[in-house]
Write an enzyme that holds these catalytic residues in place. Structure first.
Site, mmCIF file in Angstrom:
data_model
loop_
_atom_site.group_PDB
_atom_site.id
_atom_site.type_symbol
_atom_site.label_atom_id
_atom_site.label_comp_id
_atom_site.label_asym_id
_atom_site.label_seq_id
_atom_site.Cartn_x
_atom_site.Cartn_y
_atom_site.Cartn_z
ATOM 1 N N CYS A 113 -25.219 -5.595 -29.494
ATOM 2 C CA CYS A 113 -26.255 -4.714 -28.941
ATOM 3 C C CYS A 113 -27.223 -5.442 -28.015
ATOM 4 O O CYS A 113 -28.003 -4.803 -27.315
ATOM 5 C CB CYS A 113 -27.003 -4.015 -30.062
ATOM 6 S SG CYS A 113 -25.908 -2.916 -30.975
ATOM 7 N N HIS A 253 -33.511 -1.038 -27.259
ATOM 8 C CA HIS A 253 -32.150 -0.685 -27.671
ATOM 9 C C HIS A 253 -32.266 0.490 -28.639
ATOM 10 O O HIS A 253 -33.158 0.524 -29.494
ATOM 11 C CB HIS A 253 -31.503 -1.884 -28.359
ATOM 12 C CG HIS A 253 -30.205 -1.562 -29.014
ATOM 13 N ND1 HIS A 253 -29.169 -0.968 -28.331
ATOM 14 C CD2 HIS A 253 -29.771 -1.732 -30.295
ATOM 15 C CE1 HIS A 253 -28.156 -0.784 -29.162
ATOM 16 N NE2 HIS A 253 -28.497 -1.236 -30.352
ATOM 17 N N ASN A 283 -26.252 5.431 -30.629
ATOM 18 C CA ASN A 283 -26.241 4.015 -30.251
ATOM 19 C C ASN A 283 -24.987 3.737 -29.414
ATOM 20 O O ASN A 283 -23.884 3.731 -29.944
ATOM 21 C CB ASN A 283 -26.252 3.176 -31.536
ATOM 22 C CG ASN A 283 -26.293 1.679 -31.259
ATOM 23 O OD1 ASN A 283 -26.127 1.241 -30.117
ATOM 24 N ND2 ASN A 283 -26.497 0.890 -32.308
HETATM 25 O O1 UT7 Z 1 -27.302 -1.611 -33.021
HETATM 26 C C1 UT7 Z 1 -26.860 -2.555 -33.942
HETATM 27 C C2 UT7 Z 1 -27.903 -2.814 -34.926
HETATM 28 N N1 UT7 Z 1 -27.894 -1.815 -35.930
HETATM 29 C C3 UT7 Z 1 -29.007 -1.317 -36.406
HETATM 30 O O2 UT7 Z 1 -30.067 -1.635 -35.945
HETATM 31 C C4 UT7 Z 1 -28.885 -0.363 -37.557
HETATM 32 C C5 UT7 Z 1 -29.909 -0.677 -38.597
HETATM 33 N N2 UT7 Z 1 -29.795 0.107 -39.782
HETATM 34 C C6 UT7 Z 1 -30.113 1.438 -39.813
HETATM 35 O O3 UT7 Z 1 -30.415 2.037 -38.799
HETATM 36 C C7 UT7 Z 1 -30.172 2.118 -41.152
HETATM 37 O O4 UT7 Z 1 -30.053 1.164 -42.158
HETATM 38 C C8 UT7 Z 1 -29.081 3.207 -41.364
HETATM 39 C C9 UT7 Z 1 -29.427 4.409 -40.503
HETATM 40 C C10 UT7 Z 1 -27.725 2.663 -41.005
HETATM 41 C C11 UT7 Z 1 -29.092 3.650 -42.807
HETATM 42 O O5 UT7 Z 1 -30.377 4.118 -43.170
HETATM 43 P P1 UT7 Z 1 -31.092 3.568 -44.474
HETATM 44 O O6 UT7 Z 1 -32.346 4.277 -44.576
HETATM 45 O O7 UT7 Z 1 -31.151 2.062 -44.342
HETATM 46 O O8 UT7 Z 1 -30.112 4.028 -45.593
HETATM 47 P P2 UT7 Z 1 -29.309 3.140 -46.645
HETATM 48 O O9 UT7 Z 1 -28.208 2.416 -45.960
HETATM 49 O O10 UT7 Z 1 -30.301 2.363 -47.416
HETATM 50 O O11 UT7 Z 1 -28.714 4.282 -47.537
HETATM 51 C C12 UT7 Z 1 -29.538 5.189 -48.252
HETATM 52 C C13 UT7 Z 1 -28.637 6.209 -48.898
HETATM 53 C C14 UT7 Z 1 -27.422 5.627 -49.591
HETATM 54 O O12 UT7 Z 1 -27.178 6.364 -50.751
HETATM 55 P P3 UT7 Z 1 -27.625 5.768 -52.185
HETATM 56 O O13 UT7 Z 1 -26.908 4.473 -52.311
HETATM 57 O O14 UT7 Z 1 -29.105 5.628 -52.092
HETATM 58 O O15 UT7 Z 1 -27.171 6.836 -53.101
HETATM 59 C C15 UT7 Z 1 -26.301 5.860 -48.609
HETATM 60 O O16 UT7 Z 1 -25.045 5.963 -49.222
HETATM 61 O O17 UT7 Z 1 -28.125 7.086 -47.890
HETATM 62 C C16 UT7 Z 1 -26.714 7.164 -48.010
HETATM 63 N N3 UT7 Z 1 -26.133 7.392 -46.700
HETATM 64 C C17 UT7 Z 1 -25.981 8.622 -46.178
HETATM 65 N N4 UT7 Z 1 -26.271 9.845 -46.657
HETATM 66 C C18 UT7 Z 1 -25.990 10.907 -45.871
HETATM 67 C C19 UT7 Z 1 -25.698 6.484 -45.793
HETATM 68 N N5 UT7 Z 1 -25.242 7.113 -44.705
HETATM 69 C C20 UT7 Z 1 -25.402 8.429 -44.916
HETATM 70 C C21 UT7 Z 1 -25.131 9.576 -44.140
HETATM 71 N N6 UT7 Z 1 -25.437 10.777 -44.659
HETATM 72 N N7 UT7 Z 1 -24.592 9.512 -42.909
#
Ligand code: UT7
Length: 326
Positions: A113, A253, A283
């Site tokens: 990225c 980004h 993204n």
């Molecule tokens: O460009 C490259 C660099 N990348 C980034 O900068 C991305 C950085 N990370 C993020 O943007 C975020 O971490 C995400 C958007 C990917 C995820 O958001 P989060 O608030 O960090 O969620 P999490 O990964 O901590 O997951 C929270 C919950 C989980 O469920 P449990 O374990 O709490 O039951 C996930 O399984 O949300 C669940 N989850 C979803 N639920 C519904 C993960 N993806 C989804 C989804 N829909 N698409």
């Protein structure tokens, strides 16, 4: 006055097909609300047919038209991409041939990225050294080619797109003025593709295991990105004596709206001065920053201070200070 590298034209390409949050609700266990609240994304564009180069070609063609130059005038073309058409030859070779940039040399630069920022840095050096007069930097990614559309952790985040900028010499002190770029390979475990490279070449087993898709531990990447993007922006602002009021736009980004908001907040930059189009494109990796510049160019005036910033796989991250030149 010393020569600086100024952005003098921008082109872009967005594929037609739209994949909305509602479409994704039918594909994986997710919801429009979750995606919007956690990322800011509402839809993304997907390239149904064709490769990354096809989008890049259109972006560079538009750039040439807008600047009124012939592709033969391009000296160097740098492609920032993680989704090259092939492992080799470079996608830059495919693009330069297709557009008739017969006098250019080119190469691909892979920094996830942060690829666009790294490429601007490299391209600018060829301008300031006096070696080249016209350097094209393309950010283009067909992320849909490496996304597992059964994995809700990643498939909601990414989209396809391309945009390109032209760098030319400037003698008024405008253009790329400062940069702070970083790499820390300790981050590789959190965001990578498991197979397909020389460590683990493609095989029936790697395909069956889904190892040719983006693997991301979202929370770990988020934690890193949310502090590092603000840190590096602050650093660049401080050493150029810029306050939030002096910054006309933050050009971040587009990975997650929450990361962008936190960065703007720490910089003291009001949300009205943040380029944000993640809701429409998701993204697009290498393309996010030049796509923003493309869409906001009519609001920019000569002398405006811009801070371009990114964090991505590697980890790779950085910020570039640009004084708008056109
Ligand atoms: O460009 C490259 C660099 N990348 C980034 O900068 C991305 C950085 N990370 C993020 O943007 C975020 O971490 C995400 C958007 C990917 C995820 O958001 P989060 O608030 O960090 O969620 P999490 O990964 O901590 O997951 C929270 C919950 C989980 O469920 P449990 O374990 O709490 O039951 C996930 O399984 O949300 C669940 N989850 C979803 N639920 C519904 C993960 N993806 C989804 C989804 N829909 N698409």
């Amino acid at each position: 006055m010393a020569i600086t590298a100024a952005i003098t034209a921008i082109g872009h390409y967005i594929p037609e097909h739209i994949l909305s949050n509602f479409d994704l609700e039918k594909m994986v266990d997710t919801s429009d609300q979750w995606i919007r609240e956690r990322t800011g994304i509402e839809k993304r564009h997907i390239m149904k047919d064709g490769a990354t180069s096809d989008m890049a070609i259109e972006a560079v063609k538009e750039l040439c038209e807008r600047r009124g130059i012939s592709p033969e005038e391009i000296d160097l073309l740098i492609m920032a991409t993680v989704t090259p058409d092939h492992t080799f030859p470079a996608t830059a070779a495919i693009v330069t041939e297709a557009i008739g940039a017969t006098n250019a040399w080119g190469f691909d630069l892979e920094a996830a990225c942060s690829g666009f920022l790294y490429s601007v840095s490299v391209g600018a050096k060829f301008i300031t050294s006096g070696q080249h007069k016209k350097v094209v930097v393309v950010g283009a990614d067909k992320m849909s080619s490496i996304i597992d559309y059964t994995d809700r952790n990643t498939c909601v985040l990414f989209g396809d797109g391309a945009a390109a900028i032209l760098l030319e010499p400037n003698e008024e002190g405008l253009g790329v003025l400062d940069e702070s770029l970083h790499t820390d390979g300790a981050g590789k475990k959190h965001l990578h593709m498991k197979a397909g490279g020389s460590r683990k070449p493609p095989s029936a087993a790697t395909v069956a295991a889904g190892e040719h898709y983006v693997y991301q531990e979202g929370r770990a990447v988020f934690k890193f990105a949310v502090t590092k993007m603000a840190d590096v922006c602050e650093k660049v602002m401080k050493r150029n004596n810029l306050t939030g009021d002096d910054v006309r736009f933050l050009v971040p980004h587009q990975a997650n709206k929450r990361i962008i908001d936190a960065c703007a907040n720490r910089m003291g930059v009001d949300s009205s001065k943040v380029m944000l189009n993640i809701h429409r494109y998701g993204n697009t990796t290498g393309a996010t920053i030049p796509l923003c510049l493309y869409e906001w160019q009519d609001q920019l005036e000569k002398g405006d201070n811009l801070i371009l910033a990114a964090v991505g796989g590697g980890f790779s991250w950085g910020a570039i200070y640009v004084k708008w030149a056109i």
